[in-house]
Scaffold this motif. Sequence first.
Motif, PDB file in Angstrom:
ATOM      1  N   THR A  48      21.285  69.409  27.419  1.00 59.33           N
ATOM      2  CA  THR A  48      19.900  69.762  27.131  1.00 59.33           C
ATOM      3  C   THR A  48      19.750  70.034  25.637  1.00 59.33           C
ATOM      4  O   THR A  48      20.699  70.421  24.961  1.00 59.33           O
ATOM      5  CB  THR A  48      19.441  71.011  27.900  1.00 59.33           C
ATOM      6  N   MET A  49      18.557  69.814  25.142  1.00 60.10           N
ATOM      7  CA  MET A  49      18.234  70.105  23.748  1.00 60.10           C
ATOM      8  C   MET A  49      16.828  70.669  23.678  1.00 60.10           C
ATOM      9  O   MET A  49      15.947  70.267  24.450  1.00 60.10           O
ATOM     10  CB  MET A  49      18.336  68.843  22.879  1.00 60.10           C
ATOM     11  N   THR A  50      16.619  71.594  22.731  1.00 56.61           N
ATOM     12  CA  THR A  50      15.296  72.100  22.411  1.00 56.61           C
ATOM     13  C   THR A  50      15.036  71.808  20.939  1.00 56.61           C
ATOM     14  O   THR A  50      15.879  72.103  20.084  1.00 56.61           O
ATOM     15  CB  THR A  50      15.200  73.616  22.660  1.00 56.61           C
ATOM     16  N   ALA A  51      13.894  71.218  20.651  1.00 58.62           N
ATOM     17  CA  ALA A  51      13.548  70.883  19.268  1.00 58.62           C
ATOM     18  C   ALA A  51      12.075  71.139  19.039  1.00 58.62           C
ATOM     19  O   ALA A  51      11.251  71.046  19.957  1.00 58.62           O
ATOM     20  CB  ALA A  51      13.875  69.422  18.968  1.00 58.62           C
ATOM     21  N   ARG A  52      11.725  71.473  17.798  1.00 60.62           N
ATOM     22  CA  ARG A  52      10.321  71.627  17.449  1.00 60.62           C
ATOM     23  C   ARG A  52       9.646  70.254  17.443  1.00 60.62           C
ATOM     24  O   ARG A  52      10.277  69.236  17.170  1.00 60.62           O
ATOM     25  CB  ARG A  52      10.185  72.322  16.103  1.00 60.62           C
ATOM     26  N   ALA A  53       8.358  70.259  17.721  1.00 62.38           N
ATOM     27  CA  ALA A  53       7.655  69.002  17.993  1.00 62.38           C
ATOM     28  C   ALA A  53       7.678  68.034  16.822  1.00 62.38           C
ATOM     29  O   ALA A  53       7.696  66.815  17.014  1.00 62.38           O
ATOM     30  CB  ALA A  53       6.206  69.290  18.389  1.00 62.38           C
ATOM     31  N   GLY A  54       7.664  68.541  15.586  1.00 65.60           N
ATOM     32  CA  GLY A  54       7.620  67.653  14.435  1.00 65.60           C
ATOM     33  C   GLY A  54       8.974  67.140  13.985  1.00 65.60           C
ATOM     34  O   GLY A  54       9.055  66.440  12.955  1.00 65.60           O
ATOM     35  N   THR A  55      10.026  67.427  14.721  1.00 67.86           N
ATOM     36  CA  THR A  55      11.365  66.963  14.354  1.00 67.86           C
ATOM     37  C   THR A  55      11.414  65.440  14.426  1.00 67.86           C
ATOM     38  O   THR A  55      11.075  64.855  15.458  1.00 67.86           O
ATOM     39  CB  THR A  55      12.417  67.539  15.309  1.00 67.86           C
ATOM     40  N   PRO A  56      11.826  64.767  13.342  1.00 69.69           N
ATOM     41  CA  PRO A  56      11.931  63.303  13.407  1.00 69.69           C
ATOM     42  C   PRO A  56      12.858  62.860  14.534  1.00 69.69           C
ATOM     43  O   PRO A  56      13.917  63.460  14.755  1.00 69.69           O
ATOM     44  CB  PRO A  56      12.505  62.932  12.032  1.00 69.69           C
ATOM     45  N   LEU A  57      12.460  61.828  15.239  1.00 73.46           N
ATOM     46  CA  LEU A  57      13.269  61.306  16.330  1.00 73.46           C
ATOM     47  C   LEU A  57      14.659  60.910  15.844  1.00 73.46           C
ATOM     48  O   LEU A  57      15.653  61.123  16.547  1.00 73.46           O
ATOM     49  CB  LEU A  57      12.571  60.095  16.959  1.00 73.46           C
ATOM     50  N   GLU A  58      14.754  60.372  14.628  1.00 75.82           N
ATOM     51  CA  GLU A  58      16.047  59.947  14.103  1.00 75.82           C
ATOM     52  C   GLU A  58      16.989  61.139  13.918  1.00 75.82           C
ATOM     53  O   GLU A  58      18.214  60.993  14.056  1.00 75.82           O
ATOM     54  CB  GLU A  58      15.866  59.199  12.787  1.00 75.82           C
ATOM     55  N   VAL A  59      16.464  62.312  13.627  1.00 71.91           N
ATOM     56  CA  VAL A  59      17.293  63.515  13.511  1.00 71.91           C
ATOM     57  C   VAL A  59      17.852  63.901  14.875  1.00 71.91           C
ATOM     58  O   VAL A  59      19.038  64.236  15.013  1.00 71.91           O
ATOM     59  CB  VAL A  59      16.477  64.675  12.904  1.00 71.91           C
ATOM     60  N   VAL A  60      17.008  63.856  15.889  1.00 68.45           N
ATOM     61  CA  VAL A  60      17.444  64.148  17.250  1.00 68.45           C
ATOM     62  C   VAL A  60      18.521  63.152  17.684  1.00 68.45           C
ATOM     63  O   VAL A  60      19.584  63.541  18.193  1.00 68.45           O
ATOM     64  CB  VAL A  60      16.246  64.102  18.221  1.00 68.45           C
TER      65      VAL A  60
END
Length: 399
Positions: free
Chosen positions: A64-76
């Motif tokens: 599982t991962m939690t990320a803020r909405a504006g995080t670039p997809l490439e970073v994820v």
Amino acid sequence: MTPIHEPLSEEAAARLVQVAALSRTPLAIRGGGTRGLAAAPDGAETLSTRGLAGIVAYNPAEMTMTARAGTPLEVVEAALAEKRQMLAFEPCDLRGALGSSGIPTIGGVFATNASGPRRFVAGAARDSLLGVRFVNGRGEVVKAGGRVMKNVTGLDLVKLLAGSHGALALMTEVTFRLLPVPETATTIVVSGLNDAEAAAAMATAMAMSVEVSGAAHLPESVRGRFAGGALPDGTATVLRLEGLAASVAVRSQKLAASMARFGAVTHLDAETTARLWREIRDVAPYADGTPRPLWRVSIAPTAGHQLVAALRLEAGVDAFYDWQGGLVWLRMEADPEAALLRRYVKAVGGGHATLLRARPEVLAATAVFEPQAEAVAALSARVKASFDPAGLFVSRMVG
């Protein structure tokens, strides 16, 4: 120029929405700016998630991962690649097809429910979304779901927000599940089938116990624009298998033997397979730099070829099929022919047709999304009123 707000925290975003609610100022939510379908209405201000970026938590053991909405997809995706994990639904990147720029964001992926070739077996983006934090139209911060697959509210807010295109709330943080990256992959190519024969072949493949994770049909008009020309001559019906190398080898032999009765069979290696399905995911043949109308039609797998055949009698159209034929990418040669297309969609059993690309004046004059039935529209209006009673959020989020 339309004002653009870029809050750096969830609290700042909530205050901006509260001020907008008091002044009755419409807000157009924006992620990375890659999936815009139409311009924001006059008088609307833009609320960007770009400042709400960063991975909050990543648990590879629990996937599982939690990320803020504006995080670039490439970073994820870069963080996941280090642990050989992935987003199961293969989020599509339509910048080439839409002629857009910007950087896709993880919030935009879920806001638009952007799902690729594995969607028909692994589920859509919304099926991977476990939890979300968001700011509603009153400026209130709300948390729904969590880091486990559980819904305790009686109303699945998580699923409602996925695919809402920013029309209900501003998503500020998302929690989602992951899958391991397969050890290897191969593609079985069946050559020379017409659209109807390909539909039968794909249905046969899906009924087998070989775990096909991708099934698409590429007519001759587009076949040469995939995989660097590596596909054999003629139409190409392509079937992907993934997993452990030994398992893929056994399953590919079984699938190839079954498909041989439909047409000539060849195999693609893992590298070519990765390129092919990335191009299918991103609608590469129609990344042609033109404004020719591009439709995304979701329909029953057995009806896709019937829809295209009917349209070809009355309009200039090019097409290819994903999701075992259940996703039809249609490029019109001139006008969108929205009324004609939607009439035929209804005639072959119903579905959803979304106009993704056209000249700006055409987009402005055309119903981009499939019109909702009266009962569904009434329910949607009640949901909208609950999330956003003042109707602040006026446009679809672009990821």
